[in-house]
Design a protein around this motif. Structure first.
Motif, PDB file in Angstrom:
ATOM      1  N   LEU A  93       1.014  -1.307  -0.306  1.00 46.07           N
ATOM      2  CA  LEU A  93      -0.339  -0.364   0.094  1.00 46.07           C
ATOM      3  C   LEU A  93       1.143   1.239   0.190  1.00 46.07           C
ATOM      4  O   LEU A  93       0.460   2.443  -0.885  1.00 46.07           O
ATOM      5  N   MET A  94       1.952   1.112   0.274  1.00 44.49           N
ATOM      6  CA  MET A  94       2.736   2.690   1.021  1.00 44.49           C
ATOM      7  C   MET A  94       3.127   2.909  -0.617  1.00 44.49           C
ATOM      8  O   MET A  94       3.911   4.183  -1.237  1.00 44.49           O
ATOM      9  N   ALA A  95       3.552   1.593  -1.555  1.00 45.33           N
ATOM     10  CA  ALA A  95       4.454   1.549  -2.507  1.00 45.33           C
ATOM     11  C   ALA A  95       3.497   2.156  -3.668  1.00 45.33           C
ATOM     12  O   ALA A  95       3.906   2.905  -4.473  1.00 45.33           O
ATOM     13  N   ALA A  96       2.258   1.737  -3.371  1.00 44.88           N
ATOM     14  CA  ALA A  96       1.022   1.997  -4.220  1.00 44.88           C
ATOM     15  C   ALA A  96       0.708   3.527  -4.265  1.00 44.88           C
ATOM     16  O   ALA A  96       0.833   4.007  -5.330  1.00 44.88           O
ATOM     17  N   GLY A  97       0.996   4.094  -3.067  1.00 38.10           N
ATOM     18  CA  GLY A  97       0.779   5.297  -3.126  1.00 38.10           C
ATOM     19  C   GLY A  97       1.844   6.363  -3.394  1.00 38.10           C
ATOM     20  O   GLY A  97       1.522   6.735  -3.865  1.00 38.10           O
ATOM     21  N   LEU A  98       3.084   5.919  -2.948  1.00 41.40           N
ATOM     22  CA  LEU A  98       4.116   6.655  -3.799  1.00 41.40           C
ATOM     23  C   LEU A  98       4.288   6.657  -4.559  1.00 41.40           C
ATOM     24  O   LEU A  98       3.627   7.261  -5.492  1.00 41.40           O
ATOM     25  N   SER A  99       4.542   4.946  -5.626  1.00 42.23           N
ATOM     26  CA  SER A  99       4.185   5.552  -6.991  1.00 42.23           C
ATOM     27  C   SER A  99       2.940   6.123  -7.733  1.00 42.23           C
ATOM     28  O   SER A  99       3.402   6.740  -8.858  1.00 42.23           O
ATOM     29  N   GLY A 100       1.993   6.633  -7.075  1.00 43.50           N
ATOM     30  CA  GLY A 100       0.894   6.796  -7.314  1.00 43.50           C
ATOM     31  C   GLY A 100       1.221   8.385  -7.738  1.00 43.50           C
ATOM     32  O   GLY A 100       0.131   9.002  -8.272  1.00 43.50           O
ATOM     33  N   ILE A 101       1.596   8.781  -6.778  1.00 38.58           N
ATOM     34  CA  ILE A 101       2.068   9.935  -6.880  1.00 38.58           C
ATOM     35  C   ILE A 101       2.927  10.626  -7.635  1.00 38.58           C
ATOM     36  O   ILE A 101       2.807  11.337  -8.287  1.00 38.58           O
TER      37      ILE A 101
END
Length: 86
Positions: free
Chosen positions: A33-41
């Motif tokens: 979830l952290m990787a997805a949030g960071l990548s999504g930004i």
């Protein structure tokens, strides 16, 4: 996401009677979830900075990164916890 990871970790722990597996599932979900949030930004911003339309390709890169990070997080934590040996 954090609450869902804790719930799924607890369900896994009780279902399989293995606290290490429950912890691996919960931590892997949080990492993903952290990787997805960071990548999504970062990905759409990087694509826009390159002068391209982020709407056309950001989803493909984001999906690839979250899949790879999720796979590596789960298997890496399983190996590190001793659930699986190489």
């Amino acid at each position: 996401g954090l609450i869902f990871a804790v719930i799924m970790g607890a369900v896994t722990w009780f279902w399989y009677q293995d606290e290490r597996l429950g912890m691996v599932i919960a931590i892997a979900m949080i990492v993903n979830l952290m990787a997805a949030g960071l990548s999504g930004i970062v990905i759409p911003l990087a694509i826009a900075r390159a002068g391209l339309d982020p709407a056309t390709s950001a989803a493909v890169f984001l999906t690839t990164i979250t899949d790879v990070v999720g796979f590596l997080a789960f298997l890496g934590l399983a190996v590190a916890s001793g659930l699986v040996s190489i």
